[in-house]
Scaffold this motif. Sequence first.
Motif, PDB file in Angstrom:
ATOM      1  N   ALA A  64      18.618 -18.390 -68.539  1.00 30.60           N
ATOM      2  CA  ALA A  64      19.418 -17.917 -69.730  1.00 30.60           C
ATOM      3  C   ALA A  64      20.712 -18.602 -69.501  1.00 30.60           C
ATOM      4  CB  ALA A  64      19.872 -16.366 -69.215  1.00 30.60           C
ATOM      5  N   MET A  65      21.440 -18.934 -68.545  1.00 32.90           N
ATOM      6  CA  MET A  65      22.480 -19.785 -68.555  1.00 32.90           C
ATOM      7  C   MET A  65      22.380 -21.057 -69.501  1.00 32.90           C
ATOM      8  SD  MET A  65      23.997 -19.293 -64.748  1.00 32.90           S
ATOM      9  CE  MET A  65      25.342 -20.573 -65.103  1.00 32.90           C
ATOM     10  N   GLU A  66      21.246 -21.784 -69.346  1.00 35.84           N
ATOM     11  CA  GLU A  66      21.084 -22.884 -70.079  1.00 35.84           C
ATOM     12  C   GLU A  66      20.945 -22.655 -71.512  1.00 35.84           C
ATOM     13  OE1 GLU A  66      17.497 -24.585 -68.234  1.00 35.84           O
ATOM     14  OE2 GLU A  66      18.558 -24.828 -66.241  1.00 35.84           O
ATOM     15  N   GLN A  67      20.287 -21.470 -71.952  1.00 33.74           N
ATOM     16  CA  GLN A  67      20.280 -21.091 -73.091  1.00 33.74           C
ATOM     17  C   GLN A  67      21.341 -20.714 -73.928  1.00 33.74           C
ATOM     18  OE1 GLN A  67      17.413 -17.653 -73.924  1.00 33.74           O
ATOM     19  NE2 GLN A  67      18.082 -17.689 -76.155  1.00 33.74           N
ATOM     20  N   PHE A  68      22.241 -19.951 -73.165  1.00 33.58           N
ATOM     21  CA  PHE A  68      23.698 -19.645 -73.429  1.00 33.58           C
ATOM     22  C   PHE A  68      24.391 -20.870 -73.726  1.00 33.58           C
ATOM     23  CE2 PHE A  68      27.901 -19.301 -72.204  1.00 33.58           C
ATOM     24  CZ  PHE A  68      28.541 -18.440 -73.079  1.00 33.58           C
ATOM     25  N   ALA A  83      34.940 -26.755 -70.763  1.00 35.22           N
ATOM     26  CA  ALA A  83      35.213 -25.712 -71.458  1.00 35.22           C
ATOM     27  C   ALA A  83      33.702 -25.107 -71.493  1.00 35.22           C
ATOM     28  CB  ALA A  83      35.596 -25.583 -72.771  1.00 35.22           C
ATOM     29  N   ILE A  84      32.692 -25.691 -71.683  1.00 42.22           N
ATOM     30  CA  ILE A  84      31.467 -24.918 -71.711  1.00 42.22           C
ATOM     31  C   ILE A  84      30.854 -24.436 -70.397  1.00 42.22           C
ATOM     32  CG2 ILE A  84      29.060 -25.371 -72.017  1.00 42.22           C
ATOM     33  CD1 ILE A  84      30.464 -25.274 -74.648  1.00 42.22           C
ATOM     34  N   GLY A  85      31.570 -25.106 -69.313  1.00 45.98           N
ATOM     35  CA  GLY A  85      31.298 -24.840 -67.951  1.00 45.98           C
ATOM     36  C   GLY A  85      31.759 -23.263 -67.659  1.00 45.98           C
ATOM     37  N   ALA A  86      33.393 -23.413 -68.054  1.00 46.83           N
ATOM     38  CA  ALA A  86      34.199 -22.231 -67.870  1.00 46.83           C
ATOM     39  C   ALA A  86      33.342 -21.114 -68.534  1.00 46.83           C
ATOM     40  CB  ALA A  86      35.365 -22.291 -68.208  1.00 46.83           C
ATOM     41  N   LEU A  87      32.739 -21.246 -69.898  1.00 42.64           N
ATOM     42  CA  LEU A  87      32.041 -20.133 -70.339  1.00 42.64           C
ATOM     43  C   LEU A  87      30.867 -19.673 -69.453  1.00 42.64           C
ATOM     44  CD1 LEU A  87      32.681 -21.319 -74.043  1.00 42.64           C
ATOM     45  CD2 LEU A  87      33.417 -19.087 -73.166  1.00 42.64           C
ATOM     46  N   GLU A  88      30.063 -20.595 -68.922  1.00 45.74           N
ATOM     47  CA  GLU A  88      28.856 -20.507 -68.281  1.00 45.74           C
ATOM     48  C   GLU A  88      29.320 -19.853 -67.004  1.00 45.74           C
ATOM     49  OE1 GLU A  88      25.248 -23.987 -68.327  1.00 45.74           O
ATOM     50  OE2 GLU A  88      27.433 -24.727 -67.975  1.00 45.74           O
ATOM     51  N   TRP A  89      30.360 -19.993 -66.250  1.00 43.83           N
ATOM     52  CA  TRP A  89      30.955 -19.319 -65.216  1.00 43.83           C
ATOM     53  C   TRP A  89      31.062 -17.944 -65.483  1.00 43.83           C
ATOM     54  CZ3 TRP A  89      36.518 -18.625 -64.241  1.00 43.83           C
ATOM     55  CH2 TRP A  89      36.717 -18.229 -62.759  1.00 43.83           C
ATOM     56  N   LYS A  90      31.821 -17.642 -66.712  1.00 49.74           N
ATOM     57  CA  LYS A  90      31.730 -16.274 -67.037  1.00 49.74           C
ATOM     58  C   LYS A  90      30.667 -15.724 -67.320  1.00 49.74           C
ATOM     59  CE  LYS A  90      34.320 -13.254 -70.276  1.00 49.74           C
ATOM     60  NZ  LYS A  90      34.350 -12.102 -69.424  1.00 49.74           N
TER      61      LYS A  90
END
Length: 96
Positions: A64-68, A83-90
């Motif tokens: 799900a994280m990968e798809q997101f 920034a993408i990593g920060a969004l994945e973290w959230k």
Amino acid sequence: MDTTLSRALVAYLGRGRSASPSESWEAVSTATPESRDRLEAIMRDYRRLSQVDWNERDGDLLPAMEQFAEAFRNTHPELDEAAIGALEWKFSWDWR
């Protein structure tokens, strides 16, 4: 890539300064009104793109994280990987 916007998003989410994600306008208090508008738009997209049909994912967070992340890269190609990593973290915190 928009490095300024990406850094602002990382700061806004608290990546690197907080144990868990947050949304802090104080962290980006020096941002221009245009940057704030762009951050708000990104977070609207976050709320839309972070909705997951867990039946399709068998309740598995990693796919799900990968798809997101892929959906976010396509929607906001101006964001860098930090920034993408920060969004994945959230995303991972929001779905725990």
